[in-house]
Write a protein that holds these residues in place. Structure first.
Motif, PDB file in Angstrom:
ATOM      1  N   PRO A  17      36.940  -0.654 -21.510  1.00 30.29           N
ATOM      2  CA  PRO A  17      36.746   0.360 -20.465  1.00 30.29           C
ATOM      3  C   PRO A  17      35.530   1.260 -20.702  1.00 30.29           C
ATOM      4  O   PRO A  17      34.826   1.620 -19.757  1.00 30.29           O
ATOM      5  N   LYS A  18      35.259   1.606 -21.981  1.00 27.82           N
ATOM      6  CA  LYS A  18      34.124   2.507 -22.256  1.00 27.82           C
ATOM      7  C   LYS A  18      32.797   1.800 -21.930  1.00 27.82           C
ATOM      8  O   LYS A  18      31.915   2.365 -21.278  1.00 27.82           O
ATOM      9  N   GLU A  19      32.694   0.552 -22.350  1.00 29.43           N
ATOM     10  CA  GLU A  19      31.478  -0.223 -22.082  1.00 29.43           C
ATOM     11  C   GLU A  19      31.349  -0.488 -20.567  1.00 29.43           C
ATOM     12  O   GLU A  19      30.248  -0.420 -20.010  1.00 29.43           O
ATOM     13  N   ALA A  20      32.495  -0.734 -19.929  1.00 28.14           N
ATOM     14  CA  ALA A  20      32.454  -0.997 -18.475  1.00 28.14           C
ATOM     15  C   ALA A  20      31.901   0.222 -17.731  1.00 28.14           C
ATOM     16  O   ALA A  20      31.114   0.080 -16.796  1.00 28.14           O
ATOM     17  N   ARG A  21      32.289   1.427 -18.188  1.00 28.82           N
ATOM     18  CA  ARG A  21      31.772   2.647 -17.532  1.00 28.82           C
ATOM     19  C   ARG A  21      30.264   2.768 -17.751  1.00 28.82           C
ATOM     20  O   ARG A  21      29.531   3.139 -16.863  1.00 28.82           O
ATOM     21  N   ARG A  22      29.811   2.412 -18.951  1.00 21.31           N
ATOM     22  CA  ARG A  22      28.374   2.527 -19.253  1.00 21.31           C
ATOM     23  C   ARG A  22      27.557   1.566 -18.367  1.00 21.31           C
ATOM     24  O   ARG A  22      26.598   1.965 -17.729  1.00 21.31           O
ATOM     25  N   ILE A  23      27.994   0.298 -18.314  1.00 22.81           N
ATOM     26  CA  ILE A  23      27.172  -0.687 -17.602  1.00 22.81           C
ATOM     27  C   ILE A  23      27.312  -0.568 -16.073  1.00 22.81           C
ATOM     28  O   ILE A  23      26.482  -1.060 -15.324  1.00 22.81           O
ATOM     29  N   PRO A  47       0.810  -1.218   0.000  1.00 21.57           N
ATOM     30  CA  PRO A  47       0.000   0.000   0.000  1.00 21.57           C
ATOM     31  C   PRO A  47       0.851   1.279   0.000  1.00 21.57           C
ATOM     32  O   PRO A  47       0.479   2.258  -0.635  1.00 21.57           O
ATOM     33  N   ASP A  48       2.013   1.255   0.674  1.00 19.60           N
ATOM     34  CA  ASP A  48       2.788   2.496   0.820  1.00 19.60           C
ATOM     35  C   ASP A  48       4.093   2.510   0.048  1.00 19.60           C
ATOM     36  O   ASP A  48       4.889   3.438   0.218  1.00 19.60           O
ATOM     37  N   GLU A  49       4.375   1.500  -0.748  1.00 24.64           N
ATOM     38  CA  GLU A  49       5.716   1.400  -1.356  1.00 24.64           C
ATOM     39  C   GLU A  49       5.659   1.196  -2.868  1.00 24.64           C
ATOM     40  O   GLU A  49       4.885   0.389  -3.380  1.00 24.64           O
ATOM     41  N   VAL A  50       6.548   1.943  -3.554  1.00 27.19           N
ATOM     42  CA  VAL A  50       6.643   1.844  -5.008  1.00 27.19           C
ATOM     43  C   VAL A  50       8.037   1.336  -5.355  1.00 27.19           C
ATOM     44  O   VAL A  50       9.038   1.888  -4.883  1.00 27.19           O
ATOM     45  N   HIS A  51       8.093   0.290  -6.170  1.00 29.41           N
ATOM     46  CA  HIS A  51       9.395  -0.234  -6.584  1.00 29.41           C
ATOM     47  C   HIS A  51       9.721   0.312  -7.968  1.00 29.41           C
ATOM     48  O   HIS A  51       8.851   0.428  -8.829  1.00 29.41           O
ATOM     49  N   LEU A  52      11.000   0.693  -8.164  1.00 23.73           N
ATOM     50  CA  LEU A  52      11.430   1.314  -9.416  1.00 23.73           C
ATOM     51  C   LEU A  52      12.443   0.418 -10.113  1.00 23.73           C
ATOM     52  O   LEU A  52      13.290  -0.187  -9.451  1.00 23.73           O
ATOM     53  N   SER A  53      12.381   0.388 -11.461  1.00 28.26           N
ATOM     54  CA  SER A  53      13.316  -0.500 -12.170  1.00 28.26           C
ATOM     55  C   SER A  53      14.286   0.248 -13.080  1.00 28.26           C
ATOM     56  O   SER A  53      15.205  -0.360 -13.615  1.00 28.26           O
ATOM     57  N   ASP A  54      14.102   1.545 -13.274  1.00 28.36           N
ATOM     58  CA  ASP A  54      14.934   2.284 -14.221  1.00 28.36           C
ATOM     59  C   ASP A  54      16.256   2.691 -13.544  1.00 28.36           C
ATOM     60  O   ASP A  54      16.234   3.455 -12.570  1.00 28.36           O
ATOM     61  N   PRO A  55      17.407   2.191 -14.052  1.00 26.91           N
ATOM     62  CA  PRO A  55      18.690   2.523 -13.396  1.00 26.91           C
ATOM     63  C   PRO A  55      18.921   4.028 -13.251  1.00 26.91           C
ATOM     64  O   PRO A  55      19.636   4.463 -12.349  1.00 26.91           O
ATOM     65  N   ASP A  56      18.279   4.837 -14.148  1.00 25.03           N
ATOM     66  CA  ASP A  56      18.422   6.295 -14.033  1.00 25.03           C
ATOM     67  C   ASP A  56      17.953   6.811 -12.670  1.00 25.03           C
ATOM     68  O   ASP A  56      18.372   7.876 -12.217  1.00 25.03           O
ATOM     69  N   ASN A  57      17.040   6.085 -12.048  1.00 23.37           N
ATOM     70  CA  ASN A  57      16.504   6.552 -10.759  1.00 23.37           C
ATOM     71  C   ASN A  57      17.404   6.219  -9.563  1.00 23.37           C
ATOM     72  O   ASN A  57      17.229   6.765  -8.479  1.00 23.37           O
ATOM     73  N   TYR A  58      18.355   5.285  -9.767  1.00 29.37           N
ATOM     74  CA  TYR A  58      19.133   4.804  -8.611  1.00 29.37           C
ATOM     75  C   TYR A  58      19.881   5.945  -7.922  1.00 29.37           C
ATOM     76  O   TYR A  58      19.827   6.107  -6.696  1.00 29.37           O
ATOM     77  N   GLU A  59      20.551   6.749  -8.753  1.00 27.76           N
ATOM     78  CA  GLU A  59      21.338   7.833  -8.146  1.00 27.76           C
ATOM     79  C   GLU A  59      20.498   9.047  -7.768  1.00 27.76           C
ATOM     80  O   GLU A  59      20.988   9.957  -7.108  1.00 27.76           O
TER      81      GLU A  59
END
Ligand code: HEM
Length: 508
Positions: free
Chosen positions: A431-437, A84-96
């Motif tokens: 290294p570039k891909e590692a930074r992205r993921i 009832p009171d909690e929303v789960h988020l899946s978009d990594p953009d929201n983590y930070e």
């Protein structure tokens, strides 16, 4: 009152109470579905209506609500109302947006369920947390880890001895327990100055870990019905153990931690120096602390000790198990690891130092995959939305609601990790891909509430795995099925008690 009136009252009263309970359940469910401030958030109606939906998934069929939540995202999109009171988020953009340094998002009421309110881990208020975490940080800094690396090296040598003993006797070694024992022996030596020496026990700490795992379900019970916690933990240990062995175990372990803390405090008060500084000594000393820092009592310290012990054991154990199993059971990956290690350390018997191991790209990628697929804490990390509310993917979430995210969902996001369940160190090599993921890689959480033990955990992973792979290049593993590697979520993840455990065999 005659006998007839008495007996009809005995019938009417429970019926009236049941009807009242049912009516309030229906009233609350209707309010939650149609009028609650989170009524606009997508999700199964039942999850929004009542906490019993979450309870069901936490108790029935293993504690796997985290698995269900991922499936709900596939249906409902990046925001799902999971209670009832909690929303789960899946978009990594929201983590930070939630987990940054100086975050105003406090930890939610779920953390009260651990019953260790003083600990840095369970402290809910961001302001109080800042002060407590400030006191803990120096003790677990990278600098301190490098100074105390020998504590980890001693366990890597013990592991070598255990493998040699098992192989020369033609036996298999249970690495599932050996890895967890390394973790507990390191933290109790490193932080408490008093090692539990689980690696020296014939059962490699199995009874200890079964006890810790047995405690798990009580956490969900206390979260669902917080009132139970005070009653259960206030009971005399003997009665508690009789009524509920897991509650008895919680009491037993906390009593043990309390005894250790009291002994250190007593030694400090009487001017006796410890052989090596412990976390207790560091926290009891007023030096280099925030002006608002309050010296903890023995009971407060006990909470800190318990949390550090619980936070380090199975998390590190799971990461070592997944990384080692995936390497040893995959000849191509094992060959690449061995080649890299042999080039850096030509003599297998030399001490493999943490800083040199860290420079090896393929081993580092193996460790990252081990962390990704062991998920750290697989379940959600719930946070209270601060004043003013917040908007995620265009949906406004009012202040006071709870938002949560989980490594289980992020680590399987195919945009970041194609073929997500494949153990594929190669994905980290560019290294570039590692930074992205890296954006979707959150085994230790991030920001202010990220794991304080991360530098120590990395040291354990590099030294234990590097030593094992270098010294036993022909070892083989037993076969584990996906069902053996799944987790029951008791905040830390635990493989089911019935699961086949990871063993290795070989010759020396
Ligand atoms: C591979 C090993 C480990 C993993 C994957 C891991 C993961 C995590 C995660 C995800 C959190 C955030 C929890 C939350 O937000 O509620 C956390 C916090 C924490 N971890 Fe670890 N951990 C590991 C090892 C350790 C070790 C070795 C220690 C020992 C010191 C430790 C102590 C803590 C503490 C005290 C916190 C609370 C930090 C705070 O709230 O300020 N962890 N860990």
């Amino acid at each position: 009152m005659n006998q007839l009136e008495g007996s009809s009252l005995a019938v009417v009263l429970p019926v009236a109470l049941a009807l009242y309970f049912l009516a309030s359940l229906v009233y609350t469910a209707i309010y939650n579905i149609f009028f609650h401030p989170l009524a606009h958030v997508p999700g199964p109606k039942l999850a929004g209506a009542t906490y019993l939906y979450q309870t069901y998934h936490c108790f029935v069929g293993g504690s796997r609500y985290y698995v269900k939540i991922k499936k709900l995202h596939d249906i409902y999109g990046p925001l799902v109302r999971i209670t009832p009171d909690e929303v789960h988020l899946s978009d990594p953009d929201n983590y930070e947006k939630i987990n940054y340094v100086g975050s105003k998002y406090g930890k939610s009421a779920l953390y009260d369920a651990f019953g260790i309110g003083y600990s840095t881990f369970s402290t809910r208020s961001p302001e109080v947390h800042r002060i407590r975490r400030g006191a803990l940080n120096p003790f677990f800094s990278r600098k301190m880890v490098l100074e105390l690396e020998n504590i980890v090296q001693i366990r890597a040598e013990k592991l070598t001895t255990l493998v040699k003993q098992a192989f020369s006797a033609g036996k298999a070694l249970n690495l599932h327990y050996a890895f967890r024992s390394i973790s507990v022996d390191v933290i109790t030596d490193y932080a408490f100055g008093q090692c539990y020496d689980l690696l020296d026990r014939p059962d490699l700490g199995e009874t200890f870990f079964d006890m810790v795992q047995g405690i798990g379900p009580t956490m969900w019970l206390f979260m669902q019905w917080p009132g139970l916690q005070k009653i259960a933990l206030g009971m005399p240990p003997a009665i508690a153990s009789f009524m509920s062995p897991p509650v008895g175990q919680v009491i037993q372990l906390t009593a043990h931690c309390r005894k250790q803390c009291a002994a250190v405090k007593e030694a400090m008060d009487s001017g006796r120096a410890e052989t090596r500084p412990s976390i207790f000594q560091a926290l009891l000393s007023p030096q280099e602390k925030d002006v608002d820092y309050v010296i903890p009592t023995v009971d407060d310290l006990k909470d800190e000790a318990y949390s550090v012990l619980a936070a380090s054991a199975d998390t590190t154990g799971n990461a070592m198990t997944v990384a080692a199993y995936k390497v040893v059971s995959n000849p191509e990956i094992f060959a690449k690891v061995k080649k890299e290690l042999e080039a850096e350390f030509p003599d297998p018997n030399e001490r493999l130092s943490f800083v040199r191991l860290e420079t090896l790209p393929y081993l580092s990628a193996v460790i990252k995959e081990g962390l990704r697929l062991s998920f750290g804490v697989p379940g959600r990390l719930p946070r209270d939305v601060p004043e003013g509310g917040a908007t995620f993917n265009g949906v406004f979430i009012p202040a006071g609601s709870v938002v949560s995210m989980s490594s289980w969902v992020l680590h399987q996001d195919p945009e970041y990790f194609p073929d997500p369940l494949k153990f594929d160190p190669d994905r980290w090599l560019d290294p570039k891909e590692a930074r992205r993921i890296d954006k979707a890689f959150v085994p230790f959480g991030k920001g202010t509430r990220g794991c304080v033990g991360m530098p120590l955990a990395y040291c354990e992973l590099y030294v234990s795995l590097g030593t094992l792979f270098r010294r036993f290049p022909t070892m083989k593993s037993n076969v584990l099925t996906p069902a053996d590697l799944v987790y029951d979520d008791y905040f830390s993840g635990y493989h089911p008690t019935s699961a086949t455990k990871f063993h290795v065999t070989g010759s020396i």
